[in-house]
Design a protein around this motif. Structure first.
Motif: not given
Length: 261
Positions: A203-217, A219-221, A223-231
């Motif tokens: 399970f690849i973490g995504i912080d919705v607060f966008a602390r160190g990652c792409v989050g907030k509204f 988040v879908c971006k 998610m796309e990178k994660i799911k494209s790799r079947n994770l």
């Protein structure tokens, strides 16, 4: 790939702990159960049992719900040294966690060790035994390890599945990787998880607060990178829509629109 949601609310949980005292519109609520495979009720207490209202809501929609076992910083070092003191103490602690799971009718645990760790072999045994004991009494139970401490006992988030955390992953049902990953981390994780034939258990973490990652509204971006790799994905702190941009005691003004968006 599966979607895990880990619910964390700043300052702790207020109204939802008191489900028998009446329901209030001001509290955070989650209604997108049909898009979720696993729900984690998270807090910074040592042992967090999901409140009855959250357990009921999860099970009504066929979603397993996990409690959280967390140790942190200097206090965490002391807690780990206590419940991993020896095999007998560790076994008693496992039994108590299994008893709690069955008594309160939830489905397992997120294990979040965020401190230096001295008892590596015993921690590995603890993870394995807890997973096995829960599976014996609850066929659909889950134990998920959070990526924070390495096999050398160092507090060092890896952001990928590698030699530093794979032994913990091998002893339970899944691993929740930290959210400050790069695409290179995702590629390395995909390779390792595919070799183990367990990509959906990472399970690849995504912080919705966008602390160190792409989050907030956006988040879908992520998610796309994660799911494209079947994770699988782990969405952390979705209550950003409530506590950061839409909290209003007047019937949750703006919260509904922001949560839907």
């Amino acid at each position: 790939p599966r979607t895990l949601v880990c619910h964390d609310l700043k300052g702790g949980y207020l109204d939802d702990e008191k489900c028998l005292l009446g329901w209030k519109m001001e509290g955070y609520r989650f209604w997108r159960w049909w898009q979720v495979d696993i729900f984690v009720y998270f807090s910074h207490n040592f042992v967090t049992i999901p409140p009855a209202c959250w357990i009921d809501a999860s099970h009504k929609h066929g979603v397993p719900i996990l409690g959280t076992l967390i140790t942190e910083w200097d206090d965490g070092v002391q807690l780990c040294s206590q419940f991993l003191k020896n095999d007998d103490v560790m076994e008693k602690f496992v039994k108590k966690l299994v008893d709690i799971t069955l008594y309160y009718n939830f489905d397992g645990w997120l294990l979040n060790i965020e401190n230096k760790l001295d008892f590596i072999e015993r921690m590995l045994n603890f993870v394995e035994i807890l997973t096995e004991r829960l599976h014996k009494v609850h066929a659909n139970s889950l134990v998920v390890w959070y990526d924070s401490v390495t096999i050398d006992g160092n507090l060092l988030w890896q952001n990928e599945l590698n030699d530093n955390n794979v032994l913990f992953f091998n002893r339970c049902d899944g691993i929740f990787l930290n959210y400050t990953w790069t695409e290179e981390n995702l590629n390395e994780t995909m390779k390792r998880a595919s070799l183990l034939n367990r990509p959906d258990n990472v399970f690849i973490g995504i912080d919705v607060f966008a602390r160190g990652c792409v989050g907030k509204f956006d988040v879908c971006k992520s998610m796309e990178k994660i799911k494209s790799r079947n994770l699988s994905s782990a969405i952390f702190a979705p209550s950003w829509t409530f506590e950061a941009i839409g909290r209003d005691v007047e019937l949750g003004k703006d919260f509904f629109q922001n949560e839907t968006k």
